[in-house]
Design an enzyme around this catalytic site. Sequence first.
Site, PDB file in Angstrom:
ATOM      1  N   CYS A 111     -45.144 -13.633 -13.559  1.00 39.18           N
ATOM      2  CA  CYS A 111     -45.542 -12.313 -13.102  1.00 39.18           C
ATOM      3  C   CYS A 111     -45.027 -12.078 -11.673  1.00 39.18           C
ATOM      4  CB  CYS A 111     -47.059 -12.077 -13.062  1.00 39.18           C
ATOM      5  SG  CYS A 111     -47.871 -12.483 -14.592  1.00 39.18           S
ATOM      6  N   ARG A 148     -39.395 -12.135 -12.995  1.00 39.11           N
ATOM      7  CA  ARG A 148     -40.550 -13.027 -13.114  1.00 39.11           C
ATOM      8  C   ARG A 148     -41.411 -12.741 -14.347  1.00 39.11           C
ATOM      9  NH1 ARG A 148     -41.552 -15.731  -8.599  1.00 39.11           N
ATOM     10  NH2 ARG A 148     -43.683 -16.081  -9.278  1.00 39.11           N
ATOM     11  N   TRP A 182     -45.964 -11.351 -17.208  1.00 40.15           N
ATOM     12  CA  TRP A 182     -45.549 -12.269 -18.272  1.00 40.15           C
ATOM     13  C   TRP A 182     -46.861 -12.845 -18.789  1.00 40.15           C
ATOM     14  CZ3 TRP A 182     -45.931 -17.467 -19.567  1.00 40.15           C
ATOM     15  CH2 TRP A 182     -45.019 -17.931 -20.522  1.00 40.15           C
ATOM     16  N   ASN A 224     -50.991 -13.373 -10.182  1.00 37.46           N
ATOM     17  CA  ASN A 224     -49.930 -14.155 -10.822  1.00 37.46           C
ATOM     18  C   ASN A 224     -50.456 -15.585 -10.921  1.00 37.46           C
ATOM     19  OD1 ASN A 224     -46.844 -15.486  -9.352  1.00 37.46           O
ATOM     20  ND2 ASN A 224     -47.599 -15.656 -11.409  1.00 37.46           N
ATOM     21  N   GLY A 225     -50.655 -16.057 -12.153  1.00 32.07           N
ATOM     22  CA  GLY A 225     -51.168 -17.421 -12.318  1.00 32.07           C
ATOM     23  C   GLY A 225     -52.157 -17.498 -13.462  1.00 32.07           C
ATOM     24  N   GLU A 256     -26.196 -27.140 -22.341  1.00 35.25           N
ATOM     25  CA  GLU A 256     -26.354 -25.934 -21.517  1.00 35.25           C
ATOM     26  C   GLU A 256     -25.695 -24.724 -22.191  1.00 35.25           C
ATOM     27  OE1 GLU A 256     -28.152 -25.031 -19.199  1.00 35.25           O
ATOM     28  OE2 GLU A 256     -27.147 -23.325 -18.283  1.00 35.25           O
ATOM     29  N   LYS A 268     -27.705 -21.352 -23.223  1.00 31.94           N
ATOM     30  CA  LYS A 268     -27.330 -20.002 -22.770  1.00 31.94           C
ATOM     31  C   LYS A 268     -27.280 -19.040 -23.956  1.00 31.94           C
ATOM     32  CE  LYS A 268     -27.985 -20.019 -19.454  1.00 31.94           C
ATOM     33  NZ  LYS A 268     -28.466 -21.167 -18.758  1.00 31.94           N
ATOM     34  N   GLU A 310     -30.825 -18.320 -25.323  1.00 34.84           N
ATOM     35  CA  GLU A 310     -31.651 -17.541 -24.397  1.00 34.84           C
ATOM     36  C   GLU A 310     -31.350 -16.054 -24.459  1.00 34.84           C
ATOM     37  OE1 GLU A 310     -32.702 -20.007 -20.400  1.00 34.84           O
ATOM     38  OE2 GLU A 310     -30.589 -19.637 -20.726  1.00 34.84           O
ATOM     39  N   HIS A 353     -24.437 -37.972 -37.502  1.00 37.55           N
ATOM     40  CA  HIS A 353     -25.762 -38.440 -37.909  1.00 37.55           C
ATOM     41  C   HIS A 353     -26.713 -37.284 -38.185  1.00 37.55           C
ATOM     42  CE1 HIS A 353     -24.438 -42.469 -37.009  1.00 37.55           C
ATOM     43  NE2 HIS A 353     -23.973 -42.011 -35.861  1.00 37.55           N
ATOM     44  N   LYS A 402     -37.966 -15.982 -15.355  1.00 37.14           N
ATOM     45  CA  LYS A 402     -37.073 -16.738 -14.476  1.00 37.14           C
ATOM     46  C   LYS A 402     -37.764 -17.965 -13.923  1.00 37.14           C
ATOM     47  CE  LYS A 402     -33.307 -17.150 -12.158  1.00 37.14           C
ATOM     48  NZ  LYS A 402     -32.244 -17.678 -13.023  1.00 37.14           N
TER      49      LYS A 402
HETATM   50  C1  G6P Z   1     -37.113 -21.082 -16.787  1.00 36.53           C
HETATM   51  C2  G6P Z   1     -35.823 -20.313 -16.597  1.00 36.53           C
HETATM   52  C3  G6P Z   1     -34.637 -21.270 -16.722  1.00 36.53           C
HETATM   53  C4  G6P Z   1     -34.774 -22.405 -15.715  1.00 36.53           C
HETATM   54  C5  G6P Z   1     -36.108 -23.133 -15.905  1.00 36.53           C
HETATM   55  C6  G6P Z   1     -36.363 -24.108 -14.761  1.00 36.53           C
HETATM   56  O1  G6P Z   1     -37.209 -21.505 -18.092  1.00 36.53           O
HETATM   57  O2  G6P Z   1     -35.716 -19.275 -17.556  1.00 36.53           O
HETATM   58  O3  G6P Z   1     -33.438 -20.562 -16.451  1.00 36.53           O
HETATM   59  O4  G6P Z   1     -33.727 -23.307 -15.897  1.00 36.53           O
HETATM   60  O5  G6P Z   1     -37.186 -22.190 -15.890  1.00 36.53           O
HETATM   61  O6  G6P Z   1     -36.507 -23.385 -13.568  1.00 36.53           O
HETATM   62  P1  G6P Z   1     -36.272 -23.955 -12.133  1.00 36.53           P
HETATM   63  O7  G6P Z   1     -36.516 -22.782 -11.227  1.00 36.53           O
HETATM   64  O8  G6P Z   1     -37.272 -25.049 -11.921  1.00 36.53           O
HETATM   65  O9  G6P Z   1     -34.885 -24.455 -12.043  1.00 36.53           O
END
Ligand code: G6P
Length: 615
Positions: free
Chosen positions: A2, A27, A75, A101-102, A488, A492, A495, A511, A610
């Site tokens: 949030c 956020r 969120w 937020n929390g 990764e 991507k 996501e 496997h 994020k």
């Molecule tokens: C969330 C974000 C990812 C990020 C992860 C870890 O899931 O969507 O993009 O890699 O958190 O976040 P950090 O800020 O600890 O790298």
Amino acid sequence: MCGIVGYIGNKQAYPIIINGLKRLEYRGYDSAGIALFDGKKIQLSKTKGKVVDLEARVAEEIETKGSVGIGHTRWATHGIPNDVNSHPHCSNSGDLVLIHNGIIENYASLKTELINRGYTFKSDTDTEVLVNLIEEIKKQEDVKLGKAVQIALNQVVGAYAIALFDIKKPNELVVAKLGSPLAIGIGEDEFFVASDASPFIEFTKDAIYLEDEEMAIIRLGREVRVRKIKNDKLVNANIQKLKLNLEQIEKGGYDHFMLKEIYEQPTVIKDTYRGRLLANKGIIKLGGLDDNISRFTNADRIIIIACGTSWHAGLVAEYIFEEWTRIPVEVEYASEFRYRNPIITEKDIVIAISQSGETADTLAAIKLAKQRGAFVYGICNVVGSTISRETHSGSYTHAGPEIGVASTKAFTTQITVLTMMALEIGRVKGAIAQSDYMLHLRELELIPGHVEAALKSNEKIEEIAAVFKNAKNFLYLGRGVNFPVALEGALKLKEISYIHAEGYPAAEMKHGPIALIDDQMPVVVVAINCNHYGKVVSNIEEIKARSGKIIAVVTEGDTEVAALADYVMEVPDTPETLTPLLTTIPLQLLSYHIAVMLDKNVDQPRNLAKSVTVE
Ligand code: G6P
């Protein structure tokens, strides 16, 4: 998660809060709300959806006058995203208005107690419990708002960044923090409150970042008073000069933040090593590392903890550190590490990687490692973030604000820092040959130019995206240091396009995943010129034999894989250990273009946020 924004001053609060919420949407973005005080009554508007939906709702239902207000982009944790559960939440009397937020973990028992005292609740949120708890304490104890907040926060278990005001005292905002970030911007006769400084960057460069367990009473015409929530002690808050500028948080002509951030990589990789890597002199200078170098050279083990993309950067580092420092490395998901009973000794070093510096699981894992005596080193992007303060030492990446939810430039700058660390530790330890050390220093300096060259394939990658955009599944394969790149790349795609994708070590494909391969299955293979080249070629042959479609990332000028693959994406040649900095680029672009073609919200993919400040 949030995002929260607050304003009190002499300007109209509405545009400041709405623009601020837009900047904080990374956020969370499942619902949004705003409360303004126009001098007579509260103007409250909330809606499921994004901040643009809130703007439309506001236009229909409230007056936007008032120079005090708070806003929220959500969120969801407690209660589904809907209008009622959106913040701000008001107390039963209607006097107190709160954003949060929390998570308040003990909200259920507090709620029962409040219901027994006659309180009623409209929403399913923990936040509505908190605002009524504050109201009840204020009434029962006959104390001012700040004191009531303090008493209430001593009763709650959980994490919070909150901002609230009392319509009976509209010249005052009260804020508090534990676990979630909160910045206070100090202007002339005006104050701003936000989850990060981006909402107020054009108004002031002076900010206070609250520490955990601190609260502040912000009153017009007075200095901000910061206190400890536990013992009421006044804190001498440090006013920082912000370096952030407006340009950094705007799209700068790109369609999406993600694309802008992909294209920023040559610059931010250079920013990350600037002044730290002096290749012609054979020097790496990383303040946090230099001060603790003997801890590293004497370490029995390095444990890397992180989540998401940062965890992938940790996996890359495992290969690089073991190669150059000969120190055993383990890479752990922070969320797993914190809940098992890990064996940690004082000779272990924990490296925590986090773009935001706020990820709840990573933070908790750091606290555990510290309790057990480990030295903890942080690699964060956000200056002043909680993790950067909680760790014993560390190095910042200099990626600048990353706003696209799917991480791109944070990943490559994390790898840049980790590469410099491994080279320096290896040199001091004598574990890397001097010639190798010098070679990698020089090659690292060439990486920004190579990334630029890799970005030139953008149009070709767009064409490949058009061919495969309707695939239901993707497989990503890589070996050695490019295995994490495959993970990764798959992350991507998942996501932002919601296509199922799996990353796998190329040899491990036999496997299991090989059973999935047919003529409908695109397989993205990192097949650059390196030690495993021949082996990867064999893996490609195995896929071809089963009619799979090959999209290969190859070294410029490659002919062998190019002859086998259906499509190739080229990157310049560089020593193997540095290749993740290049092979990642086409995979970022591929997922970006597929998501755009599928008309997905690239910068704000569904269900994600994020920065994950709840566990
Ligand atoms: C969330 C974000 C990812 C990020 C992860 C870890 O899931 O969507 O993009 O890699 O958190 O976040 P950090 O800020 O600890 O790298």
